[in-house]
Scaffold this active site. Structure first.
Site, mmCIF file in Angstrom:
data_model
loop_
_atom_site.group_PDB
_atom_site.id
_atom_site.type_symbol
_atom_site.label_atom_id
_atom_site.label_comp_id
_atom_site.label_asym_id
_atom_site.label_seq_id
_atom_site.Cartn_x
_atom_site.Cartn_y
_atom_site.Cartn_z
ATOM 1 N N LYS A 13 0.819 -1.220 0.000
ATOM 2 C CA LYS A 13 0.000 0.000 0.000
ATOM 3 C C LYS A 13 0.857 1.276 0.000
ATOM 4 O O LYS A 13 0.600 2.200 -0.776
ATOM 5 C CB LYS A 13 -0.905 -0.027 1.235
ATOM 6 C CG LYS A 13 -1.606 1.272 1.550
ATOM 7 C CD LYS A 13 -2.489 1.118 2.762
ATOM 8 C CE LYS A 13 -1.758 0.614 3.985
ATOM 9 N NZ LYS A 13 -1.315 1.638 4.923
ATOM 10 N N ARG A 87 -8.202 5.587 11.091
ATOM 11 C CA ARG A 87 -8.097 4.205 11.552
ATOM 12 C C ARG A 87 -9.242 3.847 12.494
ATOM 13 O O ARG A 87 -9.349 2.696 12.902
ATOM 14 C CB ARG A 87 -6.782 4.017 12.295
ATOM 15 C CG ARG A 87 -5.661 3.375 11.459
ATOM 16 C CD ARG A 87 -4.477 3.225 12.380
ATOM 17 N NE ARG A 87 -3.424 2.362 11.987
ATOM 18 C CZ ARG A 87 -2.403 2.673 11.197
ATOM 19 N NH1 ARG A 87 -2.368 3.817 10.581
ATOM 20 N NH2 ARG A 87 -1.433 1.823 11.010
ATOM 21 N N ARG A 126 10.505 -12.791 2.821
ATOM 22 C CA ARG A 126 11.388 -11.647 3.050
ATOM 23 C C ARG A 126 12.555 -12.079 3.933
ATOM 24 O O ARG A 126 12.392 -12.864 4.857
ATOM 25 C CB ARG A 126 10.632 -10.527 3.778
ATOM 26 C CG ARG A 126 9.734 -9.750 2.884
ATOM 27 C CD ARG A 126 9.490 -8.343 3.354
ATOM 28 N NE ARG A 126 9.018 -8.244 4.729
ATOM 29 C CZ ARG A 126 8.279 -7.227 5.165
ATOM 30 N NH1 ARG A 126 7.942 -6.253 4.344
ATOM 31 N NH2 ARG A 126 7.902 -7.165 6.421
ATOM 32 N N ARG A 155 12.980 -11.831 9.824
ATOM 33 C CA ARG A 155 12.498 -11.083 11.004
ATOM 34 C C ARG A 155 11.435 -11.918 11.714
ATOM 35 O O ARG A 155 10.634 -12.571 11.056
ATOM 36 C CB ARG A 155 11.849 -9.771 10.543
ATOM 37 C CG ARG A 155 12.827 -8.715 10.139
ATOM 38 C CD ARG A 155 12.159 -7.563 9.423
ATOM 39 N NE ARG A 155 10.784 -7.294 9.872
ATOM 40 C CZ ARG A 155 10.052 -6.283 9.418
ATOM 41 N NH1 ARG A 155 10.550 -5.455 8.525
ATOM 42 N NH2 ARG A 155 8.827 -6.097 9.822
ATOM 43 N N ARG A 166 -0.734 -10.192 12.629
ATOM 44 C CA ARG A 166 -0.805 -8.793 12.151
ATOM 45 C C ARG A 166 -2.018 -8.603 11.251
ATOM 46 O O ARG A 166 -2.687 -7.573 11.279
ATOM 47 C CB ARG A 166 0.474 -8.421 11.397
ATOM 48 C CG ARG A 166 1.564 -7.916 12.329
ATOM 49 C CD ARG A 166 2.943 -8.167 11.761
ATOM 50 N NE ARG A 166 3.243 -7.399 10.558
ATOM 51 C CZ ARG A 166 4.226 -7.720 9.712
ATOM 52 N NH1 ARG A 166 4.970 -8.784 9.932
ATOM 53 N NH2 ARG A 166 4.457 -6.983 8.649
HETATM 54 P P1 AMP Z 1 1.769 2.695 9.923
HETATM 55 O O1 AMP Z 1 3.089 3.120 9.328
HETATM 56 O O2 AMP Z 1 0.579 3.240 9.201
HETATM 57 O O3 AMP Z 1 1.693 1.221 10.162
HETATM 58 O O4 AMP Z 1 1.717 3.369 11.385
HETATM 59 C C1 AMP Z 1 2.724 3.121 12.345
HETATM 60 C C2 AMP Z 1 2.188 3.407 13.738
HETATM 61 O O5 AMP Z 1 1.791 4.779 13.853
HETATM 62 C C3 AMP Z 1 0.938 2.624 14.120
HETATM 63 O O6 AMP Z 1 1.260 1.341 14.632
HETATM 64 C C4 AMP Z 1 0.341 3.520 15.209
HETATM 65 O O7 AMP Z 1 1.076 3.405 16.413
HETATM 66 C C5 AMP Z 1 0.612 4.907 14.658
HETATM 67 N N1 AMP Z 1 -0.490 5.430 13.800
HETATM 68 C C6 AMP Z 1 -0.439 5.674 12.458
HETATM 69 N N2 AMP Z 1 -1.614 6.152 12.021
HETATM 70 C C7 AMP Z 1 -2.434 6.221 13.086
HETATM 71 C C8 AMP Z 1 -3.791 6.617 13.273
HETATM 72 N N3 AMP Z 1 -4.549 7.046 12.247
HETATM 73 N N4 AMP Z 1 -4.306 6.571 14.527
HETATM 74 C C9 AMP Z 1 -3.561 6.155 15.576
HETATM 75 N N5 AMP Z 1 -2.285 5.733 15.474
HETATM 76 C C10 AMP Z 1 -1.709 5.771 14.242
#
Ligand code: AMP
Length: 212
Positions: A13, A87, A126, A155, A166
């Site tokens: 994505k 989210r 991976r 990993r 996940r």
């Molecule tokens: P991502 O790179 O989108 O997987 O985001 C990494 C981390 O950032 C997530 O595991 C959350 O801890 C935090 N995060 C990103 N977007 C949000 C969101 N919309 N609401 C709350 N936490 C977020």
């Protein structure tokens, strides 16, 4: 062009959103990237968010909201693709209110769909160089033959069980938000299987159709 993009871990994505931003002149707004940047810069917001991100927990909504809204304001409330926001239903409501207050709204919400088995197959191939951190993929980018095999490792979170965990978290947490957009007639599901270019073309077609 105002888009939200959903997709499970391992579907590509982030790379699709990045490619779209380069090709179509839209801004890729990833709240994950913005949060990691805020954490690195040790800003007040970054300090408050750090522990949540480290533990993979949702950061308190108001912090993420201010980052996402700041980024949308920077691109004048148009030509953006949101990745990782909203989210929760609360964040989806904030987003609708925010755009409405700037006399605009989302064009479409795209969700990349791939079977769990395909994602497990993809991610479990991976590998990482445990010294340099370089990533490899047994099919697409195999590690060089002359590297000592013990240096190339998998990993822990790329082991099939961890991947399925996940995926479960992703499905449980995004399901209500995706249903919310489905009920508004905004959600479009896109087949995420295929080459990068094939998936990109499907995304582009869906966006173009939503603009008609
Ligand atoms: P991502 O790179 O989108 O997987 O985001 C990494 C981390 O950032 C997530 O595991 C959350 O801890 C935090 N995060 C990103 N977007 C949000 C969101 N919309 N609401 C709350 N936490 C977020």
């Amino acid at each position: 062009m105002r888009i939200v993009l959903f997709g499970p871990p391992g579907v590509g994505k982030g790379s699709q959103a990045q490619f779209l931003s380069e090709r179509e002149n839209v801004v890729h707004i990833s709240t994950g990237i913005l949060l990691r940047r805020a954490i690195r810069s040790e800003s007040e917001l970054g300090l408050q968010a750090a522990a949540y991100v480290e533990q993979g927990k949702l950061v308190p909504g108001p912090l993420v909201r201010s980052l996402a809204e700041g980024a949308m304001a920077d691109c004048n409330y148009d030509r953006f693709v949101l990745d990782g926001y909203p989210r929760t239903i609360e964040q989806a409501d904030w987003l609708a209110e925010f755009l409405e207050s700037h006399h605009t709204r989302l064009n479409t919400v795209l969700s990349l769909v791939v079977s769990n088995q395909d994602i497990v197959d993809r991610l479990s191939k991976r590998r990482i160089n445990r010294i340099t951190g370089e990533n490899y993929h047994l099919d697409f980018k195999p590690p060089p033959a002359d590297i000592e095999p013990g240096i190339i490792v998998q990993r822990n979170d790329d082991l099939p069980e961890a991947i399925l965990h996940r995926l479960e978290i992703y499905q449980e947490s995004t399901f209500p938000v995706q249903e919310y957009y489905r009920s508004l007639g905004l959600l479009k599901e896109i087949e995420g299987k295929g080459t990068f270019e094939e998936v990109y073309q499907r995304i582009l077609t869906a966006i173009m159709n939503s603009l008609k």
